[in-house]
Design a protein around this motif. Structure first.
Motif, PDB file in Angstrom:
ATOM      1  N   UNK A 118      39.547  55.672  45.785  1.00  0.00           N
ATOM      2  CA  UNK A 118      40.451  55.783  44.549  1.00  0.00           C
ATOM      3  C   UNK A 118      40.391  54.528  43.539  1.00  0.00           C
ATOM      4  N   UNK A 119      39.268  53.746  43.632  1.00  0.00           N
ATOM      5  CA  UNK A 119      39.283  52.576  42.934  1.00  0.00           C
ATOM      6  C   UNK A 119      38.999  52.775  41.316  1.00  0.00           C
ATOM      7  N   UNK A 120      39.717  51.961  40.574  1.00  0.00           N
ATOM      8  CA  UNK A 120      39.183  52.036  39.187  1.00  0.00           C
ATOM      9  C   UNK A 120      39.089  50.752  38.520  1.00  0.00           C
ATOM     10  N   UNK A 121      38.637  50.491  37.546  1.00  0.00           N
ATOM     11  CA  UNK A 121      38.359  49.256  37.028  1.00  0.00           C
ATOM     12  C   UNK A 121      38.548  49.344  35.480  1.00  0.00           C
ATOM     13  N   UNK A 122      38.943  48.339  34.801  1.00  0.00           N
ATOM     14  CA  UNK A 122      39.460  48.402  33.254  1.00  0.00           C
ATOM     15  C   UNK A 122      37.977  47.766  32.654  1.00  0.00           C
ATOM     16  N   UNK A 123      37.285  47.097  33.487  1.00  0.00           N
ATOM     17  CA  UNK A 123      35.922  46.540  32.548  1.00  0.00           C
ATOM     18  C   UNK A 123      34.874  46.288  33.804  1.00  0.00           C
ATOM     19  N   UNK A 124      33.592  46.702  33.241  1.00  0.00           N
ATOM     20  CA  UNK A 124      32.533  46.658  34.077  1.00  0.00           C
ATOM     21  C   UNK A 124      31.446  45.739  33.653  1.00  0.00           C
TER      22      UNK A 124
ATOM     23  N   UNK B  27      14.742  24.388  36.576  1.00  0.00           N
ATOM     24  CA  UNK B  27      13.855  23.681  35.969  1.00  0.00           C
ATOM     25  C   UNK B  27      13.097  24.592  35.072  1.00  0.00           C
ATOM     26  N   UNK B  28      13.027  25.928  35.197  1.00  0.00           N
ATOM     27  CA  UNK B  28      12.356  26.596  34.243  1.00  0.00           C
ATOM     28  C   UNK B  28      13.206  27.247  33.010  1.00  0.00           C
ATOM     29  N   UNK B  29      14.366  26.824  33.003  1.00  0.00           N
ATOM     30  CA  UNK B  29      15.258  26.966  32.075  1.00  0.00           C
ATOM     31  C   UNK B  29      16.359  28.217  32.150  1.00  0.00           C
ATOM     32  N   UNK B  30      16.099  28.860  33.416  1.00  0.00           N
ATOM     33  CA  UNK B  30      17.020  29.931  33.370  1.00  0.00           C
ATOM     34  C   UNK B  30      18.370  29.689  33.765  1.00  0.00           C
ATOM     35  N   UNK B  31      19.363  30.395  33.312  1.00  0.00           N
ATOM     36  CA  UNK B  31      20.644  30.121  33.950  1.00  0.00           C
ATOM     37  C   UNK B  31      20.994  30.481  35.449  1.00  0.00           C
ATOM     38  N   UNK B  32      21.836  30.100  35.958  1.00  0.00           N
ATOM     39  CA  UNK B  32      22.357  30.731  37.398  1.00  0.00           C
ATOM     40  C   UNK B  32      23.793  31.701  37.303  1.00  0.00           C
ATOM     41  N   UNK B  33      24.035  32.234  38.535  1.00  0.00           N
ATOM     42  CA  UNK B  33      25.149  32.741  38.719  1.00  0.00           C
ATOM     43  C   UNK B  33      26.374  31.940  38.319  1.00  0.00           C
ATOM     44  N   UNK B  34      26.351  30.696  38.445  1.00  0.00           N
ATOM     45  CA  UNK B  34      27.675  29.736  38.069  1.00  0.00           C
ATOM     46  C   UNK B  34      27.698  29.641  36.714  1.00  0.00           C
ATOM     47  N   UNK B  35      26.526  29.671  35.757  1.00  0.00           N
ATOM     48  CA  UNK B  35      26.438  29.597  34.383  1.00  0.00           C
ATOM     49  C   UNK B  35      27.348  30.634  33.518  1.00  0.00           C
ATOM     50  N   UNK B  36      26.727  31.858  34.484  1.00  0.00           N
ATOM     51  CA  UNK B  36      27.519  33.208  33.767  1.00  0.00           C
ATOM     52  C   UNK B  36      28.849  33.101  34.054  1.00  0.00           C
ATOM     53  N   UNK B  37      29.240  32.596  35.226  1.00  0.00           N
ATOM     54  CA  UNK B  37      30.660  32.539  35.508  1.00  0.00           C
ATOM     55  C   UNK B  37      31.543  31.548  34.580  1.00  0.00           C
ATOM     56  N   UNK B  38      30.901  30.759  34.219  1.00  0.00           N
ATOM     57  CA  UNK B  38      31.487  29.814  33.110  1.00  0.00           C
ATOM     58  C   UNK B  38      31.621  30.560  31.604  1.00  0.00           C
ATOM     59  N   UNK B  39      30.457  31.207  31.501  1.00  0.00           N
ATOM     60  CA  UNK B  39      30.587  31.967  30.360  1.00  0.00           C
ATOM     61  C   UNK B  39      31.746  33.136  30.429  1.00  0.00           C
ATOM     62  N   UNK B  40      31.789  33.597  31.332  1.00  0.00           N
ATOM     63  CA  UNK B  40      32.790  34.750  31.810  1.00  0.00           C
ATOM     64  C   UNK B  40      34.243  33.955  31.484  1.00  0.00           C
TER      65      UNK B  40
ATOM     66  N   UNK C 188      39.556  36.991  25.321  1.00  0.00           N
ATOM     67  CA  UNK C 188      39.581  38.184  25.336  1.00  0.00           C
ATOM     68  C   UNK C 188      41.004  38.733  25.742  1.00  0.00           C
ATOM     69  N   UNK C 189      41.287  38.068  27.057  1.00  0.00           N
ATOM     70  CA  UNK C 189      42.499  38.562  27.796  1.00  0.00           C
ATOM     71  C   UNK C 189      43.541  37.668  27.685  1.00  0.00           C
ATOM     72  N   UNK C 190      43.207  36.501  27.451  1.00  0.00           N
ATOM     73  CA  UNK C 190      44.676  35.293  27.043  1.00  0.00           C
ATOM     74  C   UNK C 190      44.915  35.246  28.288  1.00  0.00           C
ATOM     75  N   UNK C 191      44.209  35.152  29.543  1.00  0.00           N
ATOM     76  CA  UNK C 191      44.948  35.187  30.902  1.00  0.00           C
ATOM     77  C   UNK C 191      46.005  34.053  31.277  1.00  0.00           C
ATOM     78  N   UNK C 192      46.713  34.552  31.950  1.00  0.00           N
ATOM     79  CA  UNK C 192      47.391  33.402  32.574  1.00  0.00           C
ATOM     80  C   UNK C 192      47.203  33.060  34.025  1.00  0.00           C
ATOM     81  N   UNK C 193      46.507  34.203  34.377  1.00  0.00           N
ATOM     82  CA  UNK C 193      45.762  34.172  35.855  1.00  0.00           C
ATOM     83  C   UNK C 193      44.560  34.778  35.827  1.00  0.00           C
ATOM     84  N   UNK C 194      43.660  34.186  36.557  1.00  0.00           N
ATOM     85  CA  UNK C 194      42.424  34.891  36.696  1.00  0.00           C
ATOM     86  C   UNK C 194      41.930  34.615  38.199  1.00  0.00           C
ATOM     87  N   UNK C 195      41.807  35.737  38.964  1.00  0.00           N
ATOM     88  CA  UNK C 195      41.625  35.798  40.114  1.00  0.00           C
ATOM     89  C   UNK C 195      40.352  36.248  40.529  1.00  0.00           C
TER      90      UNK C 195
END
Ligand code: ARG
Length: 569
Positions: A248-254, A302-315, A322-329
């Protein structure tokens, strides 16, 4: 309903000049009612007040002003101040509230606070494992409870759908795709292709170059690569969705990692401007040693590609805007502790308002191990979550078949019981503890399990059925509920809202899970000690009403955990 705990906190705060919030957090509810209904541990203030707990207790007792209609007695015991409430006022208030409310304890007032919860977040083309089950369940419970308390919540499934590994997968598919029929068990097959291509890469540098080239093409939006990637993603989501449907799981964003692929340039640009982005062996990193984190955070390889952490920073940038969050868990296993420490530290360099960086919170949980019994021998140690869930349903069906062969809708009930058992098991112990996944134990109707709570609920239903109708609150005499067993229940029900607030404060749904066990046990005691259906109509009415109240809180509480209640079982 008056919040007596809050009133006590206010009164102590006034008497001591401490902040009400701080005091509120210290107040306990003693397990043994001989120690009062609420207790304040005075040693919490001893250091700052430079006095002994007993001295402090005496001082507070001297000065404190409380409503004597509600609080009948205050005494001192071993450095604690114990507060004894007027039971009848409490009983009336609790039961009246239950009678009036659609959903007990739900906030009608909106909090005007935005909460983002990043949970589940499996990786496409890889199995949805037992750890992903846990984040899905914990995150889902937190989501429900925040919402219930009036927060504005956004649930995000941050899919792992990006990274250099997709260059490899594309290469493997080019080479051997025709050998596989992806219409059946696509994730297993993609995982197999991935394993094969990894082995080949180790042997042949040229293959690895091809993989890198594929990823570059994917980044540039090449049609063939993008189309393959999209297919892998669609096939994976379709498999994940079957699990989400069961739970019964639902998400607002994928929005997963790929969504941020074109948003990492900004992160790099900002970090460059801070002067904190350094080169190290060809990679771009942020050194965090002055923050007590020994491992630097890599931003670009070194080859110029970003990693998991970079994408988390962009997120983080995206979610703040977008959400003007007070908390992001972020609900993940504790294996990612370092990752989030690094990311949250680097996030402070992005020029965001402190509101956002202060609102970032990692919610880690422990390992889940499969019990060495039946399950692991039969299904192997790399079991699929979907198989586990179906197994739980089948086991539940067997038990129901034995206990109650004439029950209607057995299938539907078995699903509620089997899935309820799994969900409850994932929430029953404090999240950081390692957990053993043992289907037989979690389906034990007498243990501290989901089915035990469901069974207690069903029991309240059959009492109501025997009584023919639920009495009206106006028609019951609450004086008849002064016995120990009834009062124990009243107190637990009264604490419901406080429990929900504790859950979100500590990001710990196990507090609610434990609470439902306590309530179920209290009802069992009440049921065993007090005759409910009896000759005394007034007494029966009062006890039936209390039974109704228990059932209601169990059902509303279980729903918040993500469990469904069968009406019969
Ligand atoms: N995909 C990751 C994993 O399976 C979890 C992602 C958690 N969320 C995040 N924003 N990093 O381990």
């Amino acid at each position: 309903m008056t919040d007596i705990k809050k009133e006590i906190a206010v009164a102590i705060a006034k008497a001591t000049n401490f902040k009400e919030n701080e005091i509120y957090g210290y107040i306990e509810t003693p397990k043994d009612t001989n120690n009062g209904d609420y207790a304040f541990p005075c040693f919490k203030l001893a250091k700052i007040m430079k006095k002994s707990p007993v001295q402090i207790a005496e001082e507070i007792k001297e000065k404190i002003i409380v409503d004597e209609e509600k609080i009948l007695k205050i005494d001192i015991a071993g450095g604690y101040l114990n507060f004894y409430m007027n039971k009848n006022i409490l009983t009336e208030e609790v039961l009246k509230k239950i009678d009036n409310e659609e959903e007990y304890g739900k906030s009608i007032e909106l909090k005007n606070k935005n909460i983002v919860i990043d949970y589940s977040s499996p990786n496409i083309a890889k199995p949805f494992h037992i750890g992903h089950l846990k984040t899905t369940v914990i995150g889902g419970a937190l989501y429900n409870i925040y919402k219930y308390l009036g927060y504005n919540v956004t649930g995000v499934n941050h899919l792992g759908d990006y990274g250099t590994q997709f260059g490899k997968l594309i290469e493997g598919y080019k080479l051997w795709g025709s050998e596989y029929d992806l219409s059946q068990d696509p994730i297993d097959k993609l995982a197999d292709i991935y394993k094969r291509i990894n082995e080949l890469c180790k042997e042949d540098e040229k293959v690895l170059d091809n993989c890198r080239e594929n990823f570059k093409l994917l980044e540039q939006g090449d049609e063939y690569c993008t189309q393959l990637w999209q297919e892998f993603k669609d096939l994976s989501i379709k498999e994940f969705q079957r699990i989400y449907d069961l739970l019964g799981s639902k998400f607002d964003s994928w929005n997963g990692e790929a969504f941020y692929a074109d948003k990492t340039d900004e992160v790099i640009e900002i970090l460059k401007n801070t002067g904190k982005l350094q080169e190290s062996e060809g990679a771009m990193i942020v050194d965090l040693s002055d923050k007590g984190i020994d491992t630097p955070c890599i931003i670009c390889k070194s080859n110029g590609s970003t990693i998991y952490a970079t994408r988390d920073l962009a997120a983080i940038l995206y979610r703040a805007r977008t959400y003007d969050f007070d908390k992001c868990l972020y609900v993940t296993s504790y294996e990612q502790n370092l990752h989030f420490k690094q990311v949250f530290e680097v996030a402070k360099l992005l020029g965001l308002d402190e509101k956002y960086t202060n609102g970032l919170e990692h919610v880690p949980y422990g390992f889940v191990r499969l019990s060495t019994g039946r399950m692991s021998t039969r299904l192997g140690n790399f079991v699929k979550v979907e198989d586990l869930l179906n197994d739980a349903i089948n086991q539940a069906k067997k038990i129901i078949e034995e206990k109650n062969p004439n029950l209607e809708n057995k299938e539907e009930i078995a699903k509620k019981v089997g899935i309820g058992a799994v969900i409850f098991n994932d929430l029953a112990t404090s999240r950081i503890k390692d957990e053993i996944f043992d289907i037989d134990a979690m389906l034990n109707f007498q243990g501290e399990t989901g089915p035990y709570i469901q069974y207690t609920y069903v029991r309240t239903n059959s009492v109501l059925e025997k009584a023919k109708s639920k009495p009206k609150f106006e028609d019951i005499d609450t004086e008849l509920l002064q016995d120990e067993y009834s009062q124990n229940i009243i107190k637990i029900i009264y604490n419901f809202e406080d429990i929900l607030n504790q859950v979100i404060e500590k990001s710990e749904p196990s507090i609610l899970a434990r609470y439902l066990i306590d309530l179920s046990k209290a009802y069992s005691n009440f049921y065993n000690e007090n005759k409910i259906i009896c000759d005394d109509e007034n007494l029966q009415n009062a006890r039936v009403f209390l039974t109704y109240a228990v059932g209601k809180v169990l059902k509303d509480g279980a729903k918040l955990l993500g469990m469904q209640m069968p009406e019969k079982m």
